[in-house]
Write a protein that holds these residues in place. Structure first.
Motif, mmCIF file in Angstrom:
data_model
loop_
_atom_site.group_PDB
_atom_site.id
_atom_site.type_symbol
_atom_site.label_atom_id
_atom_site.label_comp_id
_atom_site.label_asym_id
_atom_site.label_seq_id
_atom_site.Cartn_x
_atom_site.Cartn_y
_atom_site.Cartn_z
ATOM 1 N N ALA A 63 -101.443 64.652 33.574
ATOM 2 C CA ALA A 63 -100.516 65.144 34.600
ATOM 3 C C ALA A 63 -99.664 66.295 34.063
ATOM 4 O O ALA A 63 -99.401 67.271 34.780
ATOM 5 N N TYR A 64 -99.238 66.188 32.824
ATOM 6 C CA TYR A 64 -98.466 67.268 32.203
ATOM 7 C C TYR A 64 -99.339 68.500 31.939
ATOM 8 O O TYR A 64 -98.942 69.636 32.212
ATOM 9 N N ALA A 65 -100.529 68.272 31.390
ATOM 10 C CA ALA A 65 -101.404 69.389 31.022
ATOM 11 C C ALA A 65 -101.792 70.212 32.238
ATOM 12 O O ALA A 65 -101.957 71.437 32.145
ATOM 13 N N GLY A 68 -99.884 73.315 33.146
ATOM 14 C CA GLY A 68 -99.986 74.474 32.267
ATOM 15 C C GLY A 68 -99.317 74.291 30.925
ATOM 16 O O GLY A 68 -99.392 75.181 30.070
ATOM 17 N N ARG A 69 -98.676 73.145 30.717
ATOM 18 C CA ARG A 69 -98.042 72.886 29.427
ATOM 19 C C ARG A 69 -99.054 72.378 28.412
ATOM 20 O O ARG A 69 -99.977 71.642 28.759
ATOM 21 N N SER A 70 -98.886 72.794 27.162
ATOM 22 C CA SER A 70 -99.773 72.313 26.104
ATOM 23 C C SER A 70 -99.302 70.933 25.664
ATOM 24 O O SER A 70 -98.130 70.729 25.352
ATOM 25 N N VAL A 71 -100.229 69.977 25.650
ATOM 26 C CA VAL A 71 -99.892 68.581 25.400
ATOM 27 C C VAL A 71 -100.768 68.031 24.282
ATOM 28 O O VAL A 71 -101.973 68.292 24.228
ATOM 29 N N LEU A 72 -100.151 67.260 23.394
ATOM 30 C CA LEU A 72 -100.883 66.574 22.333
ATOM 31 C C LEU A 72 -100.591 65.085 22.408
ATOM 32 O O LEU A 72 -99.430 64.669 22.407
ATOM 33 N N ARG A 113 -111.683 67.457 27.818
ATOM 34 C CA ARG A 113 -112.223 68.155 28.985
ATOM 35 C C ARG A 113 -111.121 68.653 29.916
ATOM 36 O O ARG A 113 -111.401 69.352 30.892
ATOM 37 N N THR A 114 -109.890 68.278 29.614
ATOM 38 C CA THR A 114 -108.748 68.756 30.398
ATOM 39 C C THR A 114 -108.110 69.935 29.683
ATOM 40 O O THR A 114 -107.714 69.819 28.515
#
Length: 224
Positions: A63-65, A68-72, A113-114
């Motif tokens: 949902a965050y990714a 457009g935010r980069s998420v780890l 894949r996201t």
């Protein structure tokens, strides 16, 4: 490759569903939980086993990714890791390898894949998970990844059986607790919340997981 488990990444597979919208709502609530600054790192945990915290981590990250935010995602559940199975990726090199063997951080981070979403799996399960999460090396690793990603989500073991989540609280700016409807008792939830408050954790909120409309209606009327 690992065997794919039937844990739904519903935010990806059915983004217009009510469940996917709930994860997006959770994302919004987290974003507005602090007025002074953006939340850059989150621990997700639960009171007891089987509450669905890892599924919540995966869907919340998607949902965050998708904004457009980069998420780890970091699989910090070094007792029962799940992220490599949820995303069907290798677990040959992960968190424990970086901390023990000093493998390059880049080797332990895998794309998914996201778009904008990466995962660091657990790596080999060590004999002393809580000591690892509380180590200086772990602290340094978290500082490094927080400087490179817009959001870092750390999946940790449940609170009541283990101390790992408590030990890890200084690493992140907030904690989200996942509660399965019909799962942990109210007594266990209160005890788990108290354990977070004892270590000064900033509890951002709780997620009621797998709740039916009947359950939500009952809970609403009990509060009136």
């Amino acid at each position: 490759m690992p065997t794919t488990l039937k844990w739904p990444l519903i935010t990806k597979e059915n983004p217009k569903s009510l469940i996917a919208e709930s994860y997006k709502g959770l994302r919004t609530n987290i974003d507005f939980s602090r007025l002074d600054a953006k939340v850059k790192s989150i621990i997700v945990t639960s009171a007891t086993l089987g509450e669905g915290k890892s599924t919540t981590v995966a869907n919340l990250a998607i949902a965050y990714a998708e904004t457009g935010r980069s998420v780890l995602i970091i699989d910090g559940d070094l007792r029962n890791p799940a992220m490599h199975r949820i995303f069907n990726i290798s677990n040959n090199i992960g968190l424990s390898n970086v901390l023990f063997d000093k493998d390059d951080l880049s080797k332990a981070i895998q794309s998914t894949r996201t778009l904008n979403l990466s995962v660091m799996t657990s790596g080999a399960v060590p004999p002393n998970p809580s000591e690892i999460l509380g180590s200086k090396r772990m602290e340094a690793l978290m500082e490094e990844v927080k400087s490179e990603y817009d959001l870092v989500i750390l999946d940790t073991p449940p609170l009541l059986p283990f101390t790992d989540a408590q030990v890890a609280t200084p690493l992140c700016e907030g904690v989200v607790m996942v509660i399965k409807a019909g799962g942990a008792s109210r007594k266990d939830i209160v005890k788990a919340t108290a354990s977070l408050e004892f270590v000064g954790a900033h509890v951002l909120g709780a997620v009621l997981n797998q709740a039916s409309r009947k359950t939500l209606s009952t809970a609403y009327h009990e509060e009136q």
